[in-house]
Enzyme design. Structure first.
Site, short mmCIF file in Angstrom:
data_model
loop_
_atom_site.label_atom_id
_atom_site.label_comp_id
_atom_site.label_asym_id
_atom_site.label_seq_id
_atom_site.Cartn_x
_atom_site.Cartn_y
_atom_site.Cartn_z
N GLY A 63 7.31 91.85 69.26
CA GLY A 63 7.08 91.66 67.84
C GLY A 63 6.16 92.74 67.31
N GLN A 68 0.17 96.48 61.66
CA GLN A 68 -0.07 97.16 62.94
C GLN A 68 0.33 98.63 62.91
OE1 GLN A 68 1.98 93.95 65.42
NE2 GLN A 68 0.35 94.68 66.76
N CYS A 121 -1.19 91.76 72.88
CA CYS A 121 -0.93 92.32 71.56
C CYS A 121 -0.98 93.84 71.65
CB CYS A 121 -1.98 91.82 70.58
SG CYS A 121 -1.79 92.48 68.92
N LEU A 122 -0.03 94.49 70.98
CA LEU A 122 0.01 95.96 70.97
C LEU A 122 -1.23 96.55 70.32
CD1 LEU A 122 3.74 96.51 69.93
CD2 LEU A 122 2.75 96.62 72.23
N HIS A 163 2.17 84.35 66.43
CA HIS A 163 1.37 85.56 66.64
C HIS A 163 1.59 86.57 65.51
CE1 HIS A 163 -0.31 88.74 69.53
NE2 HIS A 163 0.22 89.46 68.56
N GLU A 164 2.85 86.80 65.16
CA GLU A 164 3.15 87.82 64.13
C GLU A 164 2.71 87.34 62.74
OE1 GLU A 164 3.77 90.74 65.14
OE2 GLU A 164 4.16 90.06 67.17
N HIS A 167 -0.88 87.92 62.32
CA HIS A 167 -1.18 89.32 61.96
C HIS A 167 -1.16 89.49 60.44
CE1 HIS A 167 -1.64 91.78 65.50
NE2 HIS A 167 -0.54 91.32 66.07
#
Ligand code: NI
Length: 209
Positions: A63, A68, A121-122, A163-164, A167
């Site tokens: 995702g 991000q 997480c990226l 999670h997304e 963000h």
């Protein structure tokens, strides 16, 4: 930002190098609630952005949210081929999730059940920690053509969606994490890459919900 400033920002990111540069924790764009998307970019630029975000995912993550990559709009993409060991897939309810494009997503828990697993997480490169998430959620969102939809998700896809969507509200998974579970990815792979975090909980000293 005005529409033309946002469009110029998106154009400059899309004209930039690949892979896209992922903003890391500490940058305020990750801590600022994203603006609801209201046609700011026009269809063609929005579609190019979504395509570029999706192209970033294979082998890297499941995702990506627009903040991000430095874009303060409520846009995210999710896609998970779920290529993991069957034992892990079972324990985590990690079923393949086809491409989902989220525009202005809103998540509502369905029921009280929580499930606890390691998550990464990226934007928090090199780390992982345990997070309790709702097992089942309802997602209200729109797609790239502005079509609204409502659907229910369970297991790992529900986790990715939470999670997304976090963000887009300025929340990182570490805000919700069991901090005693915090592990570098190297240590995780060496010690805790089990289907569930049961062993990690026992040895690192935290409770599983
Ligand atoms: Ni993330």
């Amino acid at each position: 930002m005005t529409n033309s400033e946002l469009s110029a920002l998106v154009e400059s990111i899309l004209d930039g190098p690949r892979p896209l540069t992922v903003v890391q924790a500490g940058d305020p764009v990750l801590r600022t609630p994203a603006q609801p998307y209201d046609g700011h970019l026009g269809d063609s630029l929005l579609h190019r952005l979504l395509d570029a975000m999706r192209e970033h995912l294979p082998e890297v993550g499941v995702g990506l949210a627009a903040p991000q990559i430095g874009i303060p709009l409520s846009i995210a993409v999710i896609e998970d081929p779920a290529t993991v060991d069957p034992e892990i897939a079972d324990a985590r309810e990690r079923t393949p999730q086809q491409l989902l494009e989220l525009i202005n997503p809103v998540v509502t828990p369905s029921g009280d059940e929580l499930v606890t697993h390691y998550e990464g997480c990226l934007s928090v490169e090199g780390w992982t920690a345990v997070v309790a998430r709702h097992r089942t959620v309802r997602l209200d969102s729109s797609d790239r053509d502005g079509q609204p939809s409502t659907a229910e998700f369970t297991g790992w896809p529900a986790r990715i969606i939470q999670h997304e969507t976090d963000h887009l509200n300025g929340i990182l998974y570490v805000d919700r994490a069991e901090t005693r579970s915090l592990s570098t990815l190297d240590t995780y792979v060496r010690l805790w890459a089990e289907p569930t975090p049961r062993l990690a909980a026992e040895h690192l000293g935290f409770d599983l919900t």
